[in-house]
Design an enzyme around this catalytic site. Sequence first.
Site, mmCIF file in Angstrom:
data_model
loop_
_atom_site.group_PDB
_atom_site.id
_atom_site.type_symbol
_atom_site.label_atom_id
_atom_site.label_comp_id
_atom_site.label_asym_id
_atom_site.label_seq_id
_atom_site.Cartn_x
_atom_site.Cartn_y
_atom_site.Cartn_z
ATOM 1 N N ASP A 1 12.607 -3.511 -9.052
ATOM 2 C CA ASP A 1 13.018 -2.425 -9.932
ATOM 3 C C ASP A 1 13.990 -1.508 -9.191
ATOM 4 O O ASP A 1 13.709 -1.077 -8.076
ATOM 5 C CB ASP A 1 11.752 -1.634 -10.305
ATOM 6 C CG ASP A 1 11.875 -0.911 -11.622
ATOM 7 O OD1 ASP A 1 12.993 -0.829 -12.136
ATOM 8 O OD2 ASP A 1 10.844 -0.438 -12.126
ATOM 9 N N ASP B 1 15.907 1.365 -13.881
ATOM 10 C CA ASP B 1 15.022 2.385 -14.415
ATOM 11 C C ASP B 1 15.802 3.456 -15.169
ATOM 12 O O ASP B 1 16.841 3.924 -14.699
ATOM 13 C CB ASP B 1 14.270 3.001 -13.226
ATOM 14 C CG ASP B 1 13.030 3.754 -13.614
ATOM 15 O OD1 ASP B 1 12.145 3.149 -14.235
ATOM 16 O OD2 ASP B 1 12.939 4.951 -13.280
ATOM 17 N N GLU C 1 16.233 -0.100 -18.774
ATOM 18 C CA GLU C 1 15.155 0.641 -19.432
ATOM 19 C C GLU C 1 15.759 1.823 -20.174
ATOM 20 O O GLU C 1 16.497 2.611 -19.590
ATOM 21 C CB GLU C 1 14.144 1.128 -18.394
ATOM 22 C CG GLU C 1 12.943 1.803 -19.028
ATOM 23 C CD GLU C 1 12.082 2.535 -18.022
ATOM 24 O OE1 GLU C 1 10.852 2.558 -18.208
ATOM 25 O OE2 GLU C 1 12.632 3.111 -17.068
ATOM 26 N N HIS D 1 3.722 -0.904 -15.992
ATOM 27 C CA HIS D 1 3.074 0.091 -15.136
ATOM 28 C C HIS D 1 3.013 1.472 -15.776
ATOM 29 O O HIS D 1 2.295 2.350 -15.280
ATOM 30 C CB HIS D 1 3.827 0.185 -13.808
ATOM 31 C CG HIS D 1 5.226 0.695 -13.957
ATOM 32 N ND1 HIS D 1 6.229 -0.056 -14.518
ATOM 33 C CD2 HIS D 1 5.775 1.891 -13.652
ATOM 34 C CE1 HIS D 1 7.341 0.645 -14.536
ATOM 35 N NE2 HIS D 1 7.100 1.834 -14.018
ATOM 36 N N ASP D 2 3.735 1.680 -16.872
ATOM 37 C CA ASP D 2 3.747 2.974 -17.562
ATOM 38 C C ASP D 2 2.920 2.973 -18.844
ATOM 39 O O ASP D 2 2.924 3.964 -19.575
ATOM 40 C CB ASP D 2 5.188 3.367 -17.923
ATOM 41 C CG ASP D 2 5.971 3.859 -16.721
ATOM 42 O OD1 ASP D 2 5.353 4.367 -15.772
ATOM 43 O OD2 ASP D 2 7.215 3.738 -16.739
#
Length: 418
Positions: free
Chosen positions: A71, A141, A199, A274-275
């Site tokens: 990432d 990100d 993202e 992960h969020d």
Amino acid sequence: MWKSATVYQLYPASHHIAKLDYLKNLGVDVIWLSPIYRSPLADMGYDISNYKDSDARYGTIEDWDRLLAMDLVVNHTSDKYIWRPGKSVFQGSAWEHDSTTGEYYLHLFVSKQPDLNWDNPVVRSDIWDNMQFWRASPQIDVINCISKTDGLPDAPLVDRMQYYQPASMYITNGPQVHKYIKQMHTEVLSQHDLIMVGETPFTHEASGLAAYVLPQNREFNMLFQFELMDFDSRSESPLLKNFWTLGELKAIIGRWQRFMRDDGFWNAAYIENHDQARSVVRFWNDTAQWRAVSAKMLIILEITQMVTLYVYQGQELGLKNFPRTWRIEEYDDVASQIYWNLTEYQRQKAQGKEAVEMFDILDSFAQKARDHARTPIQWNAGAHGGFTTGTPYMRVNDDYPEWNAEQQIGDETSVHAF
């Protein structure tokens, strides 16, 4: 090839680097790592202190050369912030005061994650250099936040009941965002054979996101759009549960499946990362009777779409949220702690006395908090689920003795086998 790939997201803090053979046996095509850069861990590695070194907990740069895929976080954290002269003290603001300079720096996220100034060509040059150094990055990100509205205006007051006010119209899809991504493509992406996904939070309108993906624009292969991730959240916070219907879910998936397909727009499918909290809790039924069936149905929901498939660690095991009985002290994530403390402060101020425990907030956290995706992977029925012989950074979910990878591997009826 990338359109038919299965990408597996690995969250290093709670996985187990020595278990990578498990992924090979699972049939994963691409491994996507959350950040392993050196970091003080204010936001579990998404606050980066050194873009050209790895955290010692995860190995060395030489180890990285054997793996290659991570990432990329380039919206925030650097020594080249967005600075402005101070006018007043902004408690709870996106601006943080620096006593050395007497100025404020912008941070869309926590105060230890200052935003990079992409309008500065030196910053962009550093980013291209860092991307060349790592030579891989499947996800960039919050890429739609790199260009802000000119003048950085304050968000308008639209809801007096809320401490924070929405500002997405000023911080996303800004005037230079496509110019900078095209420059990224020229300087870096075109020189390597990479799968690139951007993202794009805070934006649900498909037409506003098309330009990031359409092949003739030479930007990204696909996007992580957030409409499906946000539709079960209340407007004031993604941590608060909103009621939804099956019709709403179907409409969102159907709309994105059909959107500009003939023009080359391509989708990424994900229901966990992960969020996000665990999908068997958010979208189905995690009771003992229905948990495995729910996890399998959600797998079908993903793999039958015409998309590139993204799977988050533990999703293939049907892992679920930790119990509602866990108290706020067990929530490690900065987003949970900040929201809890802010809400408690508001209640104390309104009541003029010590606030009672906020059971309604914990009810929502039990459904929606990011912490649920970050508990250590449950490898076996041993101590701490086989994650460590020491003390884990976060408590392992209580159900690990009867729900773990070792128990499912070889069981033809398990979620893993399915």
